[in-house]
Scaffold this motif. Structure first.
Motif, PDB file in Angstrom:
ATOM      1  N   THR A   1       0.827  -1.206   0.000  1.00 22.01           N
ATOM      2  CA  THR A   1       0.000   0.000   0.000  1.00 22.01           C
ATOM      3  C   THR A   1       0.859   1.252   0.000  1.00 22.01           C
ATOM      4  O   THR A   1       0.582   2.204  -0.733  1.00 22.01           O
ATOM      5  CB  THR A   1      -0.944   0.010   1.216  1.00 22.01           C
ATOM      6  N   ILE A   2       1.908   1.264   0.812  1.00 24.77           N
ATOM      7  CA  ILE A   2       2.796   2.425   0.866  1.00 24.77           C
ATOM      8  C   ILE A   2       3.454   2.645  -0.487  1.00 24.77           C
ATOM      9  O   ILE A   2       3.542   3.781  -0.971  1.00 24.77           O
ATOM     10  CB  ILE A   2       3.841   2.263   1.990  1.00 24.77           C
ATOM     11  N   ARG A   3       3.904   1.580  -1.115  1.00 23.93           N
ATOM     12  CA  ARG A   3       4.526   1.709  -2.441  1.00 23.93           C
ATOM     13  C   ARG A   3       3.515   2.179  -3.487  1.00 23.93           C
ATOM     14  O   ARG A   3       3.834   3.013  -4.328  1.00 23.93           O
ATOM     15  CB  ARG A   3       5.138   0.373  -2.858  1.00 23.93           C
ATOM     16  N   ARG A   4       2.316   1.649  -3.444  1.00 23.60           N
ATOM     17  CA  ARG A   4       1.287   1.986  -4.427  1.00 23.60           C
ATOM     18  C   ARG A   4       0.795   3.425  -4.269  1.00 23.60           C
ATOM     19  O   ARG A   4       0.696   4.170  -5.239  1.00 23.60           O
ATOM     20  CB  ARG A   4       0.106   1.017  -4.304  1.00 23.60           C
TER      21      ARG A   4
ATOM     22  N   ALA B   1       4.288  10.115   2.379  1.00 28.08           N
ATOM     23  CA  ALA B   1       4.730   9.780   3.734  1.00 28.08           C
ATOM     24  C   ALA B   1       3.583   9.178   4.532  1.00 28.08           C
ATOM     25  O   ALA B   1       2.442   9.610   4.420  1.00 28.08           O
ATOM     26  CB  ALA B   1       5.262  11.025   4.424  1.00 28.08           C
ATOM     27  N   PHE B   2       3.900   8.196   5.342  1.00 30.50           N
ATOM     28  CA  PHE B   2       2.914   7.504   6.169  1.00 30.50           C
ATOM     29  C   PHE B   2       3.299   7.636   7.630  1.00 30.50           C
ATOM     30  O   PHE B   2       4.386   7.196   8.021  1.00 30.50           O
ATOM     31  CB  PHE B   2       2.864   6.009   5.818  1.00 30.50           C
ATOM     32  N   ASP B   3       2.433   8.230   8.422  1.00 32.17           N
ATOM     33  CA  ASP B   3       2.596   8.149   9.869  1.00 32.17           C
ATOM     34  C   ASP B   3       1.771   6.955  10.327  1.00 32.17           C
ATOM     35  O   ASP B   3       1.143   6.280   9.512  1.00 32.17           O
ATOM     36  CB  ASP B   3       2.173   9.453  10.565  1.00 32.17           C
ATOM     37  N   TRP B   4       1.750   6.678  11.620  1.00 29.87           N
ATOM     38  CA  TRP B   4       1.044   5.480  12.078  1.00 29.87           C
ATOM     39  C   TRP B   4      -0.462   5.591  11.835  1.00 29.87           C
ATOM     40  O   TRP B   4      -1.126   4.592  11.594  1.00 29.87           O
ATOM     41  CB  TRP B   4       1.347   5.175  13.549  1.00 29.87           C
ATOM     42  N   ARG B   5      -0.996   6.810  11.837  1.00 28.60           N
ATOM     43  CA  ARG B   5      -2.441   6.970  11.604  1.00 28.60           C
ATOM     44  C   ARG B   5      -2.813   6.622  10.164  1.00 28.60           C
ATOM     45  O   ARG B   5      -3.789   5.924   9.922  1.00 28.60           O
ATOM     46  CB  ARG B   5      -2.871   8.395  11.942  1.00 28.60           C
ATOM     47  N   ARG B   6      -2.033   7.134   9.219  1.00 21.55           N
ATOM     48  CA  ARG B   6      -2.310   6.815   7.818  1.00 21.55           C
ATOM     49  C   ARG B   6      -2.084   5.328   7.561  1.00 21.55           C
ATOM     50  O   ARG B   6      -2.849   4.689   6.844  1.00 21.55           O
ATOM     51  CB  ARG B   6      -1.430   7.665   6.901  1.00 21.55           C
ATOM     52  N   ALA B   7      -1.043   4.787   8.150  1.00 21.69           N
ATOM     53  CA  ALA B   7      -0.767   3.357   7.979  1.00 21.69           C
ATOM     54  C   ALA B   7      -1.901   2.516   8.554  1.00 21.69           C
ATOM     55  O   ALA B   7      -2.305   1.520   7.957  1.00 21.69           O
ATOM     56  CB  ALA B   7       0.556   2.998   8.646  1.00 21.69           C
TER      57      ALA B   7
END
Length: 78
Positions: A28-31, A35-41
């Motif tokens: 998902t992060i690659r797609r 930037a991803f914080d823990w909330r977005r992750a």
């Protein structure tokens, strides 16, 4: 009949292991990029886990060299 070790509210297609869960997060992060914080992750998980689990997954992916931690505390694909 239900398996006593599987919560009833977990979707059938949910990851069955930490490895599968982290692989889905990485994909998902690659797609999606950025930037991803823990909330977005956490939004990428099928069932919202405890924030500590999300942070641990991000950190394990970083230690494996798959993510880079930014000065802001966020992560992105390396």
């Amino acid at each position: 009949m239900t398996d006593d070790h599987t919560p009833v509210d977990v979707p059938a297609d949910a990851p069955r292991s930490a490895i599968e869960r982290r692989q889905q997060l990485l994909e998902t992060i690659r797609r999606d990029g950025g930037a991803f914080d823990w909330r977005r992750a956490r939004e990428t998980y099928r069932v919202y886990p405890d924030p500590r689990l999300v942070r641990r997954d991000l950190e394990q992916l970083r230690k494996a060299g798959l993510l880079v931690r930014l000065d802001t505390g966020e992560y992105q694909a390396g």
